[in-house]
Design a protein around this motif. Structure first.
Motif, PDB file in Angstrom:
ATOM      1  N   UNK A  20      64.747  48.724  74.124  1.00 32.65           N
ATOM      2  CA  UNK A  20      63.416  49.273  73.973  1.00 32.65           C
ATOM      3  C   UNK A  20      62.575  48.994  75.200  1.00 32.65           C
ATOM      4  N   UNK A  21      61.464  49.679  75.309  1.00 30.65           N
ATOM      5  CA  UNK A  21      60.613  49.538  76.475  1.00 30.65           C
ATOM      6  C   UNK A  21      60.178  48.089  76.680  1.00 30.65           C
ATOM      7  N   UNK A  22      60.441  47.544  77.857  1.00 33.25           N
ATOM      8  CA  UNK A  22      60.050  46.177  78.177  1.00 33.25           C
ATOM      9  C   UNK A  22      60.959  45.116  77.603  1.00 33.25           C
ATOM     10  N   UNK A  23      62.050  45.515  76.929  1.00 32.96           N
ATOM     11  CA  UNK A  23      62.908  44.548  76.256  1.00 32.96           C
ATOM     12  C   UNK A  23      64.362  44.581  76.728  1.00 32.96           C
ATOM     13  N   UNK A  24      64.696  45.516  77.586  1.00 29.95           N
ATOM     14  CA  UNK A  24      66.101  45.640  77.979  1.00 29.95           C
ATOM     15  C   UNK A  24      66.304  45.556  79.487  1.00 29.95           C
ATOM     16  N   UNK A  25      65.322  44.955  80.177  1.00 22.75           N
ATOM     17  CA  UNK A  25      65.471  44.790  81.624  1.00 22.75           C
ATOM     18  C   UNK A  25      65.311  43.331  82.041  1.00 22.75           C
ATOM     19  N   UNK A  26      65.657  42.422  81.138  1.00 24.21           N
ATOM     20  CA  UNK A  26      65.468  41.003  81.403  1.00 24.21           C
ATOM     21  C   UNK A  26      66.476  40.496  82.432  1.00 24.21           C
ATOM     22  N   UNK A  27      65.994  39.627  83.329  1.00 22.45           N
ATOM     23  CA  UNK A  27      66.862  39.011  84.329  1.00 22.45           C
ATOM     24  C   UNK A  27      67.078  37.525  84.056  1.00 22.45           C
ATOM     25  N   UNK A  28      66.182  36.900  83.266  1.00 19.61           N
ATOM     26  CA  UNK A  28      66.221  35.451  83.072  1.00 19.61           C
ATOM     27  C   UNK A  28      66.595  35.042  81.648  1.00 19.61           C
ATOM     28  N   UNK A  29      66.539  35.971  80.713  1.00 17.65           N
ATOM     29  CA  UNK A  29      66.897  35.676  79.321  1.00 17.65           C
ATOM     30  C   UNK A  29      67.796  36.776  78.782  1.00 17.65           C
ATOM     31  N   UNK A  30      68.451  36.481  77.667  1.00 13.64           N
ATOM     32  CA  UNK A  30      69.138  37.484  76.853  1.00 13.64           C
ATOM     33  C   UNK A  30      68.450  37.485  75.499  1.00 13.64           C
ATOM     34  N   UNK A  31      68.074  38.658  75.003  1.00 19.18           N
ATOM     35  CA  UNK A  31      67.330  38.776  73.754  1.00 19.18           C
ATOM     36  C   UNK A  31      68.171  39.571  72.761  1.00 19.18           C
ATOM     37  N   UNK A  32      68.534  38.924  71.636  1.00 20.03           N
ATOM     38  CA  UNK A  32      69.437  39.515  70.649  1.00 20.03           C
ATOM     39  C   UNK A  32      68.894  39.323  69.237  1.00 20.03           C
ATOM     40  N   UNK A  33      69.407  40.141  68.317  1.00 17.71           N
ATOM     41  CA  UNK A  33      69.093  39.986  66.899  1.00 17.71           C
ATOM     42  C   UNK A  33      70.363  40.173  66.081  1.00 17.71           C
ATOM     43  N   UNK A  34      70.383  39.578  64.901  1.00 20.57           N
ATOM     44  CA  UNK A  34      71.438  39.859  63.929  1.00 20.57           C
ATOM     45  C   UNK A  34      70.867  39.703  62.530  1.00 20.57           C
ATOM     46  N   UNK A  35      71.608  40.245  61.552  1.00 17.39           N
ATOM     47  CA  UNK A  35      71.122  40.292  60.173  1.00 17.39           C
ATOM     48  C   UNK A  35      71.945  39.374  59.275  1.00 17.39           C
ATOM     49  N   UNK A  36      71.237  38.681  58.394  1.00 18.95           N
ATOM     50  CA  UNK A  36      71.863  37.878  57.357  1.00 18.95           C
ATOM     51  C   UNK A  36      72.074  38.813  56.160  1.00 18.95           C
ATOM     52  N   UNK A  37      73.333  39.206  55.927  1.00 21.24           N
ATOM     53  CA  UNK A  37      73.608  40.278  54.977  1.00 21.24           C
ATOM     54  C   UNK A  37      73.242  39.941  53.531  1.00 21.24           C
ATOM     55  N   UNK A  38      73.468  38.737  53.034  1.00 23.40           N
ATOM     56  CA  UNK A  38      73.102  38.460  51.635  1.00 23.40           C
ATOM     57  C   UNK A  38      71.602  38.584  51.361  1.00 23.40           C
ATOM     58  N   UNK A  39      70.764  38.123  52.281  1.00 26.56           N
ATOM     59  CA  UNK A  39      69.322  38.161  52.039  1.00 26.56           C
ATOM     60  C   UNK A  39      68.675  39.435  52.548  1.00 26.56           C
ATOM     61  N   UNK A  40      69.263  40.041  53.584  1.00 26.24           N
ATOM     62  CA  UNK A  40      68.679  41.219  54.200  1.00 26.24           C
ATOM     63  C   UNK A  40      67.761  40.896  55.360  1.00 26.24           C
ATOM     64  N   UNK A  41      67.423  39.624  55.551  1.00 28.88           N
ATOM     65  CA  UNK A  41      66.557  39.228  56.657  1.00 28.88           C
ATOM     66  C   UNK A  41      67.338  39.081  57.947  1.00 28.88           C
ATOM     67  N   UNK A  42      66.605  38.968  59.044  1.00 31.33           N
ATOM     68  CA  UNK A  42      67.256  38.858  60.332  1.00 31.33           C
ATOM     69  C   UNK A  42      66.730  37.709  61.155  1.00 31.33           C
ATOM     70  N   UNK A  43      67.457  37.381  62.223  1.00 29.86           N
ATOM     71  CA  UNK A  43      67.014  36.358  63.164  1.00 29.86           C
ATOM     72  C   UNK A  43      67.054  36.924  64.573  1.00 29.86           C
ATOM     73  N   UNK A  44      66.201  36.406  65.429  1.00 31.41           N
ATOM     74  CA  UNK A  44      66.178  36.783  66.840  1.00 31.41           C
ATOM     75  C   UNK A  44      66.572  35.566  67.662  1.00 31.41           C
ATOM     76  N   UNK A  45      67.317  35.789  68.735  1.00 28.24           N
ATOM     77  CA  UNK A  45      67.724  34.692  69.611  1.00 28.24           C
ATOM     78  C   UNK A  45      67.302  34.993  71.039  1.00 28.24           C
ATOM     79  N   UNK A  46      66.576  34.047  71.608  1.00 28.05           N
ATOM     80  CA  UNK A  46      66.153  34.124  73.006  1.00 28.05           C
ATOM     81  C   UNK A  46      66.981  33.100  73.773  1.00 28.05           C
ATOM     82  N   UNK A  47      67.923  33.571  74.581  1.00 21.26           N
ATOM     83  CA  UNK A  47      68.818  32.673  75.323  1.00 21.26           C
ATOM     84  C   UNK A  47      68.423  32.645  76.791  1.00 21.26           C
ATOM     85  N   UNK A  48      68.085  31.461  77.280  1.00 19.15           N
ATOM     86  CA  UNK A  48      67.817  31.301  78.703  1.00 19.15           C
ATOM     87  C   UNK A  48      69.117  31.543  79.452  1.00 19.15           C
TER      88      UNK A  48
END
Length: 309
Positions: A20-48
């Protein structure tokens, strides 16, 4: 969508890099998400993502973290944010070469990375392996939870490299580990192994390195089974602890407005880069001599005011 079982406790989708705009051109971090299937909620991970430099921080890193945190906090389907570090180490603090000039901007013009955690609506977990030093250490203890691998090493480094620190994240450590241990950590720059950190309350739990990500998943799964709105209220309530403290850099700027242009302010970083012991007290001795010489000259010139004037 593929799934995998994590110790029989939770099923997750695969990590997917956020686009997405401003979210896929990172040089210093990796930004990811995944979903917890039983609950339906998700988590985001910011990796240096500077493993070759031990994930050292600059303002460019914080700028990218801001965009990721902004997105995660405005995503109603994200319930937890994880901060991680690529490679062997979570991180070794600020980039010392950048700090020689860049800290001026950080002190007088910008926001610290810990403010992103404090103002986050979502609970934040630090996933720590290897070195967790200086800026990475206080970032980790400002997180709501810290999960450490058994090879983790924690500590501060500011006084060792002439990098002053003040603001909410310094006195907040007294709430985490107690006043005596907090001052020991900040003023003596000692290092603490993972089990020592657990004993003093600096981390929530310690696991084997190869179990670290799975353990973080388990904590995230537990959080996602709870009301996300209630967790947001609780996080804000707990973070009131930090609201009574001054913002970062106010004390340093008042006491030493020219710190980065003074010899003592330069000596720590210069010594670190030269791989030598800093010589702070030689500088203080010269300063004391110059002060005395100035006072002697002033008195010799008869410039001292007469008694009663």
């Amino acid at each position: 969508m593929s799934t995998r079982e994590d110790g029989g406790m939770a099923a997750w989708s695969d990590w997917k890099q956020v686009e997405g705009e401003g979210l896929d051109d990172f040089a210093e971090i990796i930004y990811e998400k995944k979903q917890h299937l039983p609950s339906g909620g998700g988590i985001a991970r910011v990796s240096l993502n500077k493993p070759d430099r031990m994930n050292t921080l600059t303002l460019a890193t914080v700028d990218e973290m801001f965009r990721a945190f902004y997105d995660a906090n405005h995503d109603p389907m994200t319930g937890v944010i994880v901060i991680a570090g690529k490679g062997r180490h979570f991180g070794a603090g600020g980039d010392v070469e950048w700090e020689r000039w860049g800290l001026r901007e950080a002190f007088y013009n910008r926001y610290p990375h810990n403010r992103l955690i404090r103002l986050s609506r979502k609970p934040v977990i630090a996933q720590v392996q290897g070195y967790c030093i200086a800026g990475h250490n206080h970032m980790a203890y400002c997180c709501d939870f810290t999960i450490a691998a058994d090879d983790a090493v924690f500590g501060q480094a500011g006084p060792r490299v002439s990098s002053p620190a003040d603001g909410f994240f310094v006195p907040y450590l007294t709430k985490v580990v107690g006043a005596k241990k907090a001052r020991e950590m900040w003023m003596l720059c000692r290092k603490y192994k993972a089990e020592q950190a657990l004993e003093m309350g600096l981390v929530n739990t310690v696991v084997a390195l190869d179990e670290l990500e799975a353990e973080v998943d388990r904590w995230c799964a537990e959080l996602l089974e709870k009301s996300p709105g209630c967790l947001e209220v609780l996080k804000a309530a707990f973070d009131q602890e930090m609201e009574g403290y001054r913002e970062s850099c106010a004390t340093s700027a008042a006491m030493y407005p020219d710190w980065f242009d003074m010899p003592e302010g330069k000596e720590g970083g210069a010594a670190f880069l030269a791989k030598r012991r800093p010589d702070f007290w030689r500088l203080r001795e010269r300063e004391a001599g110059m002060r005395q010489a100035l006072l002697d000259a002033y008195l010799a010139d008869g410039a001292a005011p007469a008694a009663g004037e």
